[in-house]
Scaffold this motif. Structure first.
Motif: not given
Length: 613
Positions: A33-61
Protein backbone atom coordinates in the motif's frame (compact mmCIF):
# COMPACT_ATOMS: atom_id res chain seq x y z
CA UNK A 1 -16.49 25.81 1.31
CA UNK A 2 -12.90 24.75 0.78
CA UNK A 3 -11.47 21.86 2.75
CA UNK A 4 -8.39 22.54 4.91
CA UNK A 5 -5.15 21.09 3.54
CA UNK A 6 -4.04 17.86 5.19
CA UNK A 7 -0.55 16.51 4.62
CA UNK A 8 -0.93 13.03 3.13
CA UNK A 9 2.25 11.73 4.75
CA UNK A 10 1.01 12.78 8.20
CA UNK A 11 -2.32 11.09 7.50
CA UNK A 12 -0.55 7.85 6.50
CA UNK A 13 1.64 7.89 9.62
CA UNK A 14 -1.37 8.48 11.82
CA UNK A 15 -3.35 5.71 10.14
CA UNK A 16 -0.48 3.23 10.49
CA UNK A 17 -0.14 4.12 14.17
CA UNK A 18 -3.47 2.47 15.01
CA UNK A 19 -2.80 -0.75 13.03
CA UNK A 20 -0.91 -3.54 14.84
CA UNK A 21 2.21 -4.61 12.95
CA UNK A 22 2.45 -8.12 14.42
CA UNK A 23 0.33 -9.91 11.78
CA UNK A 24 2.49 -10.98 8.84
CA UNK A 25 -0.22 -10.65 6.20
CA UNK A 26 -1.10 -7.13 7.33
CA UNK A 27 2.58 -6.22 7.45
CA UNK A 28 3.11 -7.27 3.82
CA UNK A 29 -0.12 -5.61 2.64
CA UNK A 30 0.95 -2.30 4.16
CA UNK A 31 4.27 -2.50 2.30
CA UNK A 32 2.38 -2.80 -1.00
CA UNK A 33 0.00 0.00 0.00
CA UNK A 34 2.73 2.49 0.92
CA UNK A 35 4.79 1.66 -2.14
CA UNK A 36 1.72 2.22 -4.31
CA UNK A 37 0.91 5.57 -2.72
CA UNK A 38 4.30 7.03 -1.81
CA UNK A 39 6.82 5.03 -3.82
CA UNK A 40 10.22 4.35 -2.30
CA UNK A 41 9.78 7.40 -0.09
CA UNK A 42 7.31 5.36 1.94
CA UNK A 43 9.93 2.90 3.15
CA UNK A 44 11.01 4.96 6.16
CA UNK A 45 7.41 5.27 7.38
CA UNK A 46 6.69 1.59 6.83
CA UNK A 47 9.99 0.51 8.42
CA UNK A 48 9.41 2.71 11.46
CA UNK A 49 5.96 1.19 11.86
CA UNK A 50 7.39 -2.33 11.35
CA UNK A 51 9.75 -1.83 14.28
CA UNK A 52 6.79 -1.80 16.66
CA UNK A 53 6.41 -5.55 16.07
CA UNK A 54 8.10 -7.91 18.50
CA UNK A 55 9.49 -10.08 15.70
CA UNK A 56 10.97 -7.23 13.62
CA UNK A 57 13.96 -8.15 11.46
CA UNK A 58 15.74 -5.44 9.49
CA UNK A 59 16.97 -7.74 6.74
CA UNK A 60 13.53 -9.26 6.24
CA UNK A 61 12.00 -5.79 6.13
CA UNK A 62 14.34 -4.59 3.39
CA UNK A 63 13.85 -7.78 1.38
CA UNK A 64 10.07 -7.53 1.64
CA UNK A 65 10.09 -3.88 0.59
CA UNK A 66 12.22 -4.63 -2.47
CA UNK A 67 9.84 -7.39 -3.52
CA UNK A 68 6.75 -5.20 -3.10
CA UNK A 69 5.30 -3.80 -6.34
CA UNK A 70 3.47 -0.53 -6.84
CA UNK A 71 0.81 -2.43 -8.78
CA UNK A 72 0.37 -5.16 -6.20
CA UNK A 73 -3.35 -4.63 -5.64
CA UNK A 74 -3.04 -2.68 -2.38
CA UNK A 75 -3.31 1.11 -2.22
CA UNK A 76 -3.53 3.84 0.40
CA UNK A 77 -7.28 3.32 0.33
CA UNK A 78 -6.67 -0.21 1.62
CA UNK A 79 -4.53 1.23 4.42
CA UNK A 80 -7.15 3.82 5.43
CA UNK A 81 -9.95 1.23 5.33
CA UNK A 82 -8.02 -1.05 7.69
CA UNK A 83 -7.17 1.90 9.95
CA UNK A 84 -10.87 2.77 10.24
CA UNK A 85 -11.53 -0.76 11.47
CA UNK A 86 -9.20 0.09 14.37
CA UNK A 87 -10.94 3.40 15.18
CA UNK A 88 -9.08 5.83 12.95
CA UNK A 89 -10.99 9.02 12.00
CA UNK A 90 -10.23 9.73 8.38
CA UNK A 91 -12.02 13.13 8.09
CA UNK A 92 -9.96 15.01 10.66
CA UNK A 93 -8.55 18.31 9.45
CA UNK A 94 -5.46 17.82 11.60
CA UNK A 95 -3.92 15.02 13.57
CA UNK A 96 -2.64 15.44 17.12
CA UNK A 97 1.05 14.98 17.67
CA UNK A 98 0.36 11.89 19.71
CA UNK A 99 -1.11 10.27 16.59
CA UNK A 100 1.75 11.23 14.32
CA UNK A 101 4.32 10.04 16.82
CA UNK A 102 2.53 6.97 18.13
CA UNK A 103 4.99 4.64 16.43
CA UNK A 104 7.10 4.01 19.53
CA UNK A 105 7.24 0.30 20.46
CA UNK A 106 5.33 -0.86 23.51
CA UNK A 107 7.28 -1.75 26.68
CA UNK A 108 6.58 -5.47 26.26
CA UNK A 109 7.87 -5.27 22.68
CA UNK A 110 11.03 -3.53 23.84
CA UNK A 111 11.58 -6.18 26.51
CA UNK A 112 11.10 -9.04 24.06
CA UNK A 113 13.40 -7.35 21.55
CA UNK A 114 16.05 -6.92 24.24
CA UNK A 115 15.91 -10.64 25.04
CA UNK A 116 16.18 -11.47 21.35
CA UNK A 117 19.21 -9.20 20.95
CA UNK A 118 20.87 -10.87 23.95
CA UNK A 119 20.29 -14.31 22.40
CA UNK A 120 21.70 -13.04 19.11
CA UNK A 121 24.84 -11.71 20.80
CA UNK A 122 25.32 -15.04 22.56
CA UNK A 123 24.90 -16.84 19.24
CA UNK A 124 27.45 -14.58 17.55
CA UNK A 125 29.92 -15.19 20.38
CA UNK A 126 29.46 -18.97 20.11
CA UNK A 127 30.01 -18.91 16.34
CA UNK A 128 33.11 -16.75 16.82
CA UNK A 129 34.57 -19.33 19.23
CA UNK A 130 33.72 -22.09 16.76
CA UNK A 131 35.40 -20.15 13.95
CA UNK A 132 38.56 -19.72 16.03
CA UNK A 133 38.66 -23.44 16.85
CA UNK A 134 38.23 -24.48 13.21
CA UNK A 135 40.88 -21.98 12.11
CA UNK A 136 43.37 -23.41 14.61
CA UNK A 137 42.57 -26.96 13.47
CA UNK A 138 42.91 -26.15 9.76
CA UNK A 139 46.26 -26.54 8.00
CA UNK A 140 48.11 -24.25 5.58
CA UNK A 141 46.90 -24.45 2.01
CA UNK A 142 48.77 -27.10 0.06
CA UNK A 143 50.09 -26.63 -3.46
CA UNK A 144 47.84 -26.67 -6.52
CA UNK A 145 44.52 -25.99 -4.84
CA UNK A 146 42.04 -26.23 -7.75
CA UNK A 147 40.18 -23.00 -6.93
CA UNK A 148 43.36 -20.95 -6.53
CA UNK A 149 44.88 -22.47 -9.66
CA UNK A 150 41.78 -21.55 -11.64
CA UNK A 151 42.01 -17.99 -10.30
CA UNK A 152 45.81 -17.84 -10.97
CA UNK A 153 46.45 -17.16 -7.27
CA UNK A 154 48.94 -18.42 -4.71
CA UNK A 155 48.18 -19.32 -1.08
CA UNK A 156 48.79 -16.70 1.60
CA UNK A 157 49.17 -17.12 5.38
CA UNK A 158 45.63 -15.83 5.99
CA UNK A 159 44.16 -18.80 4.11
CA UNK A 160 43.96 -22.38 5.34
CA UNK A 161 42.22 -25.54 4.19
CA UNK A 162 40.37 -28.61 5.41
CA UNK A 163 38.84 -31.61 3.74
CA UNK A 164 35.05 -31.43 3.46
CA UNK A 165 34.52 -34.51 5.71
CA UNK A 166 36.68 -32.86 8.38
CA UNK A 167 34.49 -29.75 8.23
CA UNK A 168 31.38 -31.89 8.51
CA UNK A 169 32.77 -33.55 11.62
CA UNK A 170 33.82 -30.25 13.20
CA UNK A 171 30.60 -28.37 12.43
CA UNK A 172 28.10 -31.15 12.97
CA UNK A 173 26.37 -30.30 9.67
CA UNK A 174 27.28 -30.30 5.99
CA UNK A 175 28.09 -26.76 4.77
CA UNK A 176 26.35 -26.11 1.48
CA UNK A 177 25.91 -23.43 -1.16
CA UNK A 178 22.41 -23.25 -2.64
CA UNK A 179 21.71 -26.87 -1.67
CA UNK A 180 25.04 -28.05 -3.15
CA UNK A 181 27.30 -29.47 -0.41
CA UNK A 182 30.90 -28.30 -0.32
CA UNK A 183 33.26 -31.05 -1.46
CA UNK A 184 36.97 -31.77 -1.71
CA UNK A 185 39.58 -29.39 -0.37
CA UNK A 186 37.79 -26.46 1.27
CA UNK A 187 39.50 -23.11 1.74
CA UNK A 188 38.98 -21.58 5.19
CA UNK A 189 38.80 -17.76 5.00
CA UNK A 190 38.65 -15.95 8.39
CA UNK A 191 36.69 -12.71 8.75
CA UNK A 192 37.52 -10.27 11.51
CA UNK A 193 35.71 -7.48 13.32
CA UNK A 194 38.32 -5.40 15.10
CA UNK A 195 40.79 -7.76 16.77
CA UNK A 196 38.42 -10.74 17.02
CA UNK A 197 37.50 -13.38 14.46
CA UNK A 198 33.75 -13.29 13.81
CA UNK A 199 33.04 -15.99 11.21
CA UNK A 200 34.54 -18.06 8.39
CA UNK A 201 33.87 -18.19 4.68
CA UNK A 202 34.28 -21.65 3.18
CA UNK A 203 35.16 -22.11 -0.51
CA UNK A 204 35.45 -25.55 -2.09
CA UNK A 205 37.37 -26.64 -5.18
CA UNK A 206 34.54 -25.65 -7.52
CA UNK A 207 34.12 -22.15 -6.09
CA UNK A 208 30.98 -22.95 -4.10
CA UNK A 209 30.86 -20.69 -1.05
CA UNK A 210 29.28 -20.91 2.38
CA UNK A 211 29.79 -19.35 5.79
CA UNK A 212 29.22 -20.45 9.36
CA UNK A 213 25.54 -20.46 10.28
CA UNK A 214 24.68 -17.65 12.70
CA UNK A 215 27.97 -15.76 12.37
CA UNK A 216 28.16 -11.97 12.50
CA UNK A 217 28.94 -10.70 9.00
CA UNK A 218 28.21 -6.96 9.12
CA UNK A 219 31.49 -5.06 9.22
CA UNK A 220 33.61 -8.22 8.97
CA UNK A 221 36.63 -8.33 6.69
CA UNK A 222 39.37 -10.67 5.48
CA UNK A 223 42.85 -9.20 5.09
CA UNK A 224 45.62 -9.94 2.60
CA UNK A 225 49.02 -8.64 3.60
CA UNK A 226 50.41 -7.29 6.85
CA UNK A 227 47.83 -5.27 8.83
CA UNK A 228 48.48 -1.52 8.49
CA UNK A 229 49.88 0.36 11.46
CA UNK A 230 49.15 3.92 12.49
CA UNK A 231 52.75 4.37 13.60
CA UNK A 232 54.18 3.94 10.09
CA UNK A 233 53.34 5.76 6.85
CA UNK A 234 50.96 3.45 5.06
CA UNK A 235 50.60 2.68 1.39
CA UNK A 236 47.08 2.84 -0.07
CA UNK A 237 44.59 0.33 1.33
CA UNK A 238 42.41 -1.68 -1.05
CA UNK A 239 38.86 -2.66 -0.10
CA UNK A 240 36.75 -5.00 -2.20
CA UNK A 241 34.18 -7.75 -2.28
CA UNK A 242 35.39 -11.34 -2.23
CA UNK A 243 38.68 -13.03 -1.42
CA UNK A 244 39.77 -13.68 -5.02
CA UNK A 245 39.23 -10.08 -6.14
CA UNK A 246 41.10 -8.64 -3.18
CA UNK A 247 43.95 -11.15 -3.32
CA UNK A 248 44.44 -10.40 -7.03
CA UNK A 249 44.72 -6.66 -6.33
CA UNK A 250 47.07 -7.31 -3.41
CA UNK A 251 49.31 -9.45 -5.59
CA UNK A 252 49.28 -6.84 -8.36
CA UNK A 253 50.28 -3.92 -6.12
CA UNK A 254 51.70 -5.24 -2.86
CA UNK A 255 49.27 -3.01 -0.95
CA UNK A 256 47.24 -4.15 2.03
CA UNK A 257 43.83 -5.37 0.87
CA UNK A 258 40.62 -6.09 2.79
CA UNK A 259 37.64 -8.12 1.56
CA UNK A 260 34.05 -7.93 2.71
CA UNK A 261 31.80 -10.98 2.65
CA UNK A 262 29.39 -9.36 0.19
CA UNK A 263 28.76 -6.10 -1.59
CA UNK A 264 26.08 -5.26 0.99
CA UNK A 265 28.69 -5.02 3.77
CA UNK A 266 31.23 -3.12 1.66
CA UNK A 267 30.16 0.36 2.89
CA UNK A 268 30.48 -0.70 6.54
CA UNK A 269 33.99 -2.07 6.01
CA UNK A 270 35.06 1.07 4.14
CA UNK A 271 33.67 3.26 6.93
CA UNK A 272 35.55 1.26 9.59
CA UNK A 273 38.84 1.56 7.71
CA UNK A 274 38.37 5.28 7.07
CA UNK A 275 37.61 5.92 10.74
CA UNK A 276 40.77 4.10 11.80
CA UNK A 277 43.01 5.57 9.09
CA UNK A 278 41.67 9.04 8.29
CA UNK A 279 44.73 10.14 6.29
CA UNK A 280 45.43 7.00 4.24
CA UNK A 281 44.44 6.69 0.60
CA UNK A 282 41.60 4.17 0.23
CA UNK A 283 40.67 2.42 -3.00
CA UNK A 284 37.33 0.62 -3.29
CA UNK A 285 37.45 -2.21 -5.85
CA UNK A 286 34.12 -2.30 -7.63
CA UNK A 287 32.63 -5.17 -9.62
CA UNK A 288 30.84 -4.45 -12.86
CA UNK A 289 27.14 -5.17 -12.52
CA UNK A 290 24.93 -5.12 -9.42
CA UNK A 291 27.86 -4.77 -7.02
CA UNK A 292 28.92 -1.47 -8.57
CA UNK A 293 26.15 0.45 -6.77
CA UNK A 294 27.37 -0.55 -3.31
CA UNK A 295 30.97 0.07 -4.34
CA UNK A 296 30.12 3.63 -5.38
CA UNK A 297 28.24 4.15 -2.13
CA UNK A 298 31.23 2.89 -0.14
CA UNK A 299 33.70 5.09 -2.06
CA UNK A 300 31.63 8.24 -1.66
CA UNK A 301 30.91 7.71 2.04
CA UNK A 302 34.55 6.96 2.92
CA UNK A 303 36.16 9.56 0.61
CA UNK A 304 37.93 6.84 -1.35
CA UNK A 305 38.85 6.22 -4.95
CA UNK A 306 36.61 3.85 -6.87
CA UNK A 307 38.43 1.50 -9.23
CA UNK A 308 36.53 -0.51 -11.82
CA UNK A 309 38.10 -3.17 -14.05
CA UNK A 310 38.14 -2.76 -17.82
CA UNK A 311 37.83 -5.48 -20.44
CA UNK A 312 37.71 -5.87 -24.17
CA UNK A 313 34.19 -5.71 -25.55
CA UNK A 314 34.24 -9.38 -26.54
CA UNK A 315 36.12 -10.63 -23.46
CA UNK A 316 34.79 -13.83 -21.90
CA UNK A 317 36.01 -16.07 -19.10
CA UNK A 318 34.48 -19.54 -18.87
CA UNK A 319 31.87 -18.32 -21.38
CA UNK A 320 30.77 -15.60 -18.96
CA UNK A 321 31.14 -11.83 -19.05
CA UNK A 322 34.06 -10.82 -16.77
CA UNK A 323 33.18 -8.53 -13.89
CA UNK A 324 35.98 -8.16 -11.32
CA UNK A 325 39.71 -7.56 -10.95
CA UNK A 326 40.49 -11.26 -10.72
CA UNK A 327 38.89 -11.74 -14.13
CA UNK A 328 40.99 -8.83 -15.39
CA UNK A 329 44.17 -10.42 -13.99
CA UNK A 330 43.38 -13.78 -15.60
CA UNK A 331 42.47 -12.29 -18.98
CA UNK A 332 45.17 -9.61 -19.11
CA UNK A 333 47.84 -9.89 -16.43
CA UNK A 334 48.48 -8.95 -12.84
CA UNK A 335 50.81 -6.19 -13.99
CA UNK A 336 47.95 -4.64 -15.95
CA UNK A 337 45.82 -4.63 -12.79
CA UNK A 338 48.66 -3.04 -10.83
CA UNK A 339 49.18 -0.37 -13.49
CA UNK A 340 45.52 0.56 -13.43
CA UNK A 341 45.27 0.82 -9.64
CA UNK A 342 48.46 2.85 -9.31
CA UNK A 343 47.33 5.16 -12.08
CA UNK A 344 44.00 5.79 -10.36
CA UNK A 345 45.66 6.66 -7.04
CA UNK A 346 48.71 8.60 -8.18
CA UNK A 347 47.25 10.68 -10.97
CA UNK A 348 44.97 12.64 -8.58
CA UNK A 349 45.73 14.77 -5.55
CA UNK A 350 42.36 13.92 -4.02
CA UNK A 351 39.74 11.19 -4.50
CA UNK A 352 37.69 11.49 -7.65
CA UNK A 353 34.14 12.70 -7.15
CA UNK A 354 31.33 10.78 -8.87
CA UNK A 355 30.11 12.07 -12.21
CA UNK A 356 27.20 10.96 -14.32
CA UNK A 357 29.14 10.93 -17.58
CA UNK A 358 32.39 9.34 -16.40
CA UNK A 359 33.12 6.31 -14.25
CA UNK A 360 35.18 7.00 -11.16
CA UNK A 361 38.67 5.79 -11.85
CA UNK A 362 38.10 5.66 -15.62
CA UNK A 363 40.69 7.29 -17.83
CA UNK A 364 39.00 9.65 -20.34
CA UNK A 365 39.36 8.33 -23.84
CA UNK A 366 40.62 4.95 -22.68
CA UNK A 367 39.63 2.23 -25.09
CA UNK A 368 38.47 -1.11 -23.72
CA UNK A 369 40.04 -2.83 -26.71
CA UNK A 370 43.51 -1.91 -25.40
CA UNK A 371 43.19 -4.44 -22.60
CA UNK A 372 45.31 -7.47 -23.40
CA UNK A 373 43.25 -10.58 -23.94
CA UNK A 374 44.03 -13.98 -22.55
CA UNK A 375 44.74 -15.24 -26.07
CA UNK A 376 47.53 -12.70 -26.52
CA UNK A 377 48.98 -13.56 -23.12
CA UNK A 378 49.01 -17.24 -24.00
CA UNK A 379 50.74 -16.63 -27.33
CA UNK A 380 53.46 -14.47 -25.77
CA UNK A 381 54.04 -16.96 -22.98
CA UNK A 382 54.33 -19.91 -25.36
CA UNK A 383 56.69 -17.97 -27.62
CA UNK A 384 59.07 -17.29 -24.76
CA UNK A 385 59.16 -20.78 -23.27
CA UNK A 386 60.83 -23.82 -24.86
CA UNK A 387 58.48 -25.67 -27.15
CA UNK A 388 58.84 -28.90 -25.21
CA UNK A 389 57.64 -27.32 -21.97
CA UNK A 390 53.99 -26.72 -21.21
CA UNK A 391 52.87 -23.26 -20.13
CA UNK A 392 52.43 -23.17 -16.38
CA UNK A 393 49.36 -21.70 -14.75
CA UNK A 394 51.59 -20.61 -11.91
CA UNK A 395 53.79 -18.51 -14.16
CA UNK A 396 52.37 -15.13 -13.25
CA UNK A 397 54.49 -11.97 -13.12
CA UNK A 398 56.27 -10.81 -10.04
CA UNK A 399 54.90 -7.55 -8.79
CA UNK A 400 56.97 -4.47 -8.09
CA UNK A 401 56.22 -2.62 -4.87
CA UNK A 402 54.67 0.75 -5.76
CA UNK A 403 56.37 3.98 -4.74
CA UNK A 404 55.34 5.46 -1.42
CA UNK A 405 54.77 8.89 -2.93
CA UNK A 406 53.08 9.91 -6.19
CA UNK A 407 55.29 10.51 -9.21
CA UNK A 408 56.05 14.12 -10.15
CA UNK A 409 53.26 15.90 -11.96
CA UNK A 410 55.55 16.67 -14.88
CA UNK A 411 55.97 13.00 -15.65
CA UNK A 412 52.67 11.68 -17.03
CA UNK A 413 51.66 8.15 -16.13
CA UNK A 414 51.76 5.78 -19.08
CA UNK A 415 50.63 2.20 -19.17
CA UNK A 416 52.42 1.16 -22.37
CA UNK A 417 56.17 1.66 -22.97
CA UNK A 418 57.16 3.79 -25.91
CA UNK A 419 58.68 1.97 -28.85
CA UNK A 420 62.43 2.51 -29.01
CA UNK A 421 65.19 1.21 -31.25
CA UNK A 422 67.77 -0.70 -29.24
CA UNK A 423 71.43 -0.80 -30.23
CA UNK A 424 72.61 -3.90 -31.99
CA UNK A 425 73.28 -6.77 -29.65
CA UNK A 426 71.20 -5.31 -26.80
CA UNK A 427 67.63 -6.25 -25.90
CA UNK A 428 65.03 -3.59 -26.56
CA UNK A 429 63.08 -1.93 -23.76
CA UNK A 430 59.90 -3.60 -24.93
CA UNK A 431 61.60 -6.99 -24.74
CA UNK A 432 62.82 -6.26 -21.23
CA UNK A 433 59.34 -5.20 -20.11
CA UNK A 434 57.81 -8.30 -21.65
CA UNK A 435 60.40 -10.52 -19.98
CA UNK A 436 59.63 -9.02 -16.59
CA UNK A 437 55.90 -9.20 -17.22
CA UNK A 438 55.93 -12.94 -17.80
CA UNK A 439 58.64 -13.88 -15.32
CA UNK A 440 57.49 -16.80 -13.17
CA UNK A 441 56.68 -16.08 -9.53
CA UNK A 442 58.00 -19.44 -8.36
CA UNK A 443 61.81 -19.59 -7.97
CA UNK A 444 63.52 -21.81 -10.54
CA UNK A 445 64.48 -25.34 -9.59
CA UNK A 446 68.12 -25.46 -8.57
CA UNK A 447 70.82 -28.06 -8.13
CA UNK A 448 70.50 -31.19 -5.93
CA UNK A 449 70.80 -30.31 -2.26
CA UNK A 450 73.27 -33.14 -1.65
CA UNK A 451 74.67 -36.21 -3.38
CA UNK A 452 73.28 -39.72 -3.11
CA UNK A 453 76.67 -40.76 -1.77
CA UNK A 454 76.02 -38.54 1.26
CA UNK A 455 73.11 -40.77 2.28
CA UNK A 456 74.28 -43.41 4.79
CA UNK A 457 74.69 -46.92 3.42
CA UNK A 458 72.21 -48.39 5.90
CA UNK A 459 69.50 -45.95 4.72
CA UNK A 460 70.10 -46.90 1.08
CA UNK A 461 69.96 -50.57 2.07
CA UNK A 462 66.62 -49.98 3.79
CA UNK A 463 65.31 -48.33 0.61
CA UNK A 464 66.29 -51.36 -1.50
CA UNK A 465 64.78 -53.73 1.03
CA UNK A 466 61.52 -51.76 1.05
CA UNK A 467 61.08 -50.87 -2.63
CA UNK A 468 63.12 -53.56 -4.39
CA UNK A 469 66.41 -53.82 -6.21
CA UNK A 470 67.82 -52.56 -8.52
CA UNK A 471 66.65 -49.12 -7.41
CA UNK A 472 67.19 -45.68 -8.92
CA UNK A 473 68.13 -43.25 -6.15
CA UNK A 474 68.05 -39.46 -6.20
CA UNK A 475 68.10 -36.48 -3.87
CA UNK A 476 65.79 -33.44 -3.89
CA UNK A 477 66.65 -30.21 -5.67
CA UNK A 478 66.50 -26.67 -4.40
CA UNK A 479 62.92 -25.37 -4.85
CA UNK A 480 62.10 -28.81 -6.23
CA UNK A 481 58.91 -30.79 -6.15
CA UNK A 482 56.26 -31.53 -5.51
CA UNK A 483 57.43 -35.12 -5.03
CA UNK A 484 54.50 -37.52 -4.65
CA UNK A 485 54.32 -41.14 -3.61
CA UNK A 486 54.52 -43.73 -0.85
CA UNK A 487 57.06 -43.08 1.92
CA UNK A 488 59.17 -45.12 4.29
CA UNK A 489 60.11 -43.27 7.46
CA UNK A 490 63.52 -43.46 9.14
CA UNK A 491 65.09 -41.43 11.91
CA UNK A 492 66.91 -38.94 9.67
CA UNK A 493 65.41 -39.46 6.20
CA UNK A 494 62.01 -39.83 4.61
CA UNK A 495 62.39 -42.25 1.68
CA UNK A 496 59.77 -41.67 -1.01
CA UNK A 497 58.99 -43.83 -4.04
CA UNK A 498 58.21 -41.26 -6.74
CA UNK A 499 57.99 -43.85 -9.54
CA UNK A 500 58.41 -47.60 -9.92
CA UNK A 501 61.84 -48.53 -8.51
CA UNK A 502 62.74 -44.83 -8.13
CA UNK A 503 63.15 -43.12 -4.75
CA UNK A 504 64.09 -39.71 -3.38
CA UNK A 505 65.74 -39.21 0.02
CA UNK A 506 64.26 -36.26 1.95
CA UNK A 507 66.31 -35.04 4.95
CA UNK A 508 64.23 -34.56 8.10
CA UNK A 509 66.48 -32.02 9.83
CA UNK A 510 64.42 -29.01 8.66
CA UNK A 511 61.30 -30.86 7.55
CA UNK A 512 57.96 -29.15 8.25
CA UNK A 513 54.72 -31.11 8.51
CA UNK A 514 51.81 -28.85 7.59
CA UNK A 515 49.30 -30.54 9.91
CA UNK A 516 49.31 -31.80 13.47
CA UNK A 517 48.10 -35.19 12.26
CA UNK A 518 51.14 -35.70 10.03
CA UNK A 519 53.44 -34.52 12.81
CA UNK A 520 51.84 -36.99 15.22
CA UNK A 521 52.21 -39.81 12.69
CA UNK A 522 55.90 -39.00 12.31
CA UNK A 523 56.53 -38.90 16.04
CA UNK A 524 54.69 -42.19 16.57
CA UNK A 525 56.22 -44.07 13.61
CA UNK A 526 52.93 -44.20 11.68
CA UNK A 527 54.08 -42.68 8.38
CA UNK A 528 55.27 -45.92 6.78
CA UNK A 529 53.15 -46.70 3.73
CA UNK A 530 51.49 -43.29 3.67
CA UNK A 531 51.20 -41.41 0.40
CA UNK A 532 52.49 -37.88 0.80
CA UNK A 533 53.50 -34.83 -1.19
CA UNK A 534 56.78 -33.05 -0.45
CA UNK A 535 57.66 -29.62 -1.81
CA UNK A 536 60.77 -27.50 -1.25
CA UNK A 537 60.99 -23.82 -0.42
CA UNK A 538 64.67 -23.39 -1.11
CA UNK A 539 66.21 -26.20 0.95
CA UNK A 540 63.28 -26.31 3.38
CA UNK A 541 60.99 -29.35 2.81
CA UNK A 542 57.26 -29.17 3.54
CA UNK A 543 55.13 -32.31 3.76
CA UNK A 544 51.47 -32.36 2.69
CA UNK A 545 48.90 -35.15 2.55
CA UNK A 546 48.27 -36.64 -0.89
CA UNK A 547 45.75 -39.07 -2.33
CA UNK A 548 46.85 -41.03 -5.41
CA UNK A 549 43.35 -42.04 -6.49
CA UNK A 550 42.05 -38.51 -6.19
CA UNK A 551 45.02 -37.07 -8.06
CA UNK A 552 44.56 -39.57 -10.88
CA UNK A 553 40.85 -38.76 -11.09
CA UNK A 554 41.52 -35.01 -11.25
CA UNK A 555 44.19 -35.42 -13.93
CA UNK A 556 41.92 -37.64 -16.02
CA UNK A 557 39.02 -35.21 -15.86
CA UNK A 558 41.33 -32.29 -16.60
CA UNK A 559 42.67 -34.06 -19.68
CA UNK A 560 39.14 -34.78 -20.90
CA UNK A 561 38.17 -31.12 -20.42
CA UNK A 562 41.19 -29.96 -22.39
CA UNK A 563 40.36 -32.32 -25.25
CA UNK A 564 36.74 -31.14 -25.21
CA UNK A 565 37.83 -27.50 -25.52
CA UNK A 566 40.25 -28.29 -28.34
CA UNK A 567 37.48 -30.10 -30.25
CA UNK A 568 35.00 -27.25 -29.59
CA UNK A 569 32.55 -29.45 -27.73
CA UNK A 570 29.66 -27.88 -25.85
CA UNK A 571 30.59 -26.16 -22.54
CA UNK A 572 27.90 -28.31 -20.93
CA UNK A 573 30.27 -31.25 -21.29
CA UNK A 574 32.64 -29.70 -18.74
CA UNK A 575 29.76 -29.32 -16.29
CA UNK A 576 28.87 -32.99 -16.81
CA UNK A 577 32.49 -34.00 -16.26
CA UNK A 578 32.58 -32.04 -12.99
CA UNK A 579 29.45 -33.83 -11.82
CA UNK A 580 30.86 -37.22 -12.82
CA UNK A 581 34.08 -36.44 -10.97
CA UNK A 582 32.16 -35.55 -7.82
CA UNK A 583 30.11 -38.74 -7.99
CA UNK A 584 33.16 -40.89 -8.73
CA UNK A 585 35.03 -39.48 -5.77
CA UNK A 586 32.00 -40.07 -3.55
CA UNK A 587 31.89 -43.72 -4.67
CA UNK A 588 35.61 -44.11 -3.96
CA UNK A 589 35.15 -42.77 -0.45
CA UNK A 590 32.15 -45.02 0.13
CA UNK A 591 34.11 -48.05 -1.06
CA UNK A 592 36.98 -47.18 1.27
CA UNK A 593 34.64 -46.75 4.21
CA UNK A 594 32.96 -50.09 3.46
CA UNK A 595 36.34 -51.84 3.19
CA UNK A 596 37.40 -50.35 6.52
CA UNK A 597 34.21 -51.56 8.20
CA UNK A 598 34.67 -55.06 6.78
CA UNK A 599 38.23 -55.11 8.03
CA UNK A 600 37.09 -54.12 11.51
CA UNK A 601 34.39 -56.81 11.47
CA UNK A 602 36.86 -59.49 10.42
CA UNK A 603 39.29 -58.41 13.12
CA UNK A 604 36.53 -58.46 15.72
CA UNK A 605 35.22 -61.88 14.68
CA UNK A 606 38.57 -63.61 15.07
CA UNK A 607 39.03 -65.63 18.27
CA UNK A 608 41.96 -64.09 20.16
CA UNK A 609 42.82 -67.50 21.63
CA UNK A 610 43.06 -69.11 18.20
CA UNK A 611 41.35 -72.36 17.07
CA UNK A 612 41.07 -75.41 19.33
CA UNK A 613 43.91 -77.85 18.96
Amino acid sequence: MSQPYVDETARVRAALAVIPADDYGTWVDMAFALKSGLGDAGFEIWDEWSRTAANYNERAARTTWRSAKQTGGKTLASLFWLARQHGFELKRSAYPDRMATALAPRPDVLEQRSREEARQRARHAAVAREAQAIWEWARPVGPEHPYLVRKHLEPVPTLRELEAPELHALLGYVPASEAWPLTGRVLVVPFWIGEAMSTLELIDEYGRKSSLAGGLKKGGYWIAGAPPSKAEPASPILIGEGMATVLSAHRATGWVALASLSSATLPQVAAIVRERFPDVELVVLGDLGPGEIKAREAAQASRAYLALPVFANDARIDDKVPTDFNDMAVLSSFSRVGDRLREIVYRHSEPVQPAAHLEIGEVPGERREEVMSNVKEKLVTEAQEPSRRRASKRGEPKQVTPPESPPPAAAPVTTEPAATVAPAGEPSAATAVTSRQFAPTRPPVGEPLFAVADVPNEVRALAEHRFGSPLRMATPRENGGPYRGEVFNTEHYLIQEVATRSVVFHPKAQMEFVSERLRWMDENARLNGSELQVGYDGDHPKVYPWDRARDLLERTVGSLKKSARELNFSPNLEVMLDQLQTRSWARIREARAAALEQSKERAGSQDPNGPDR
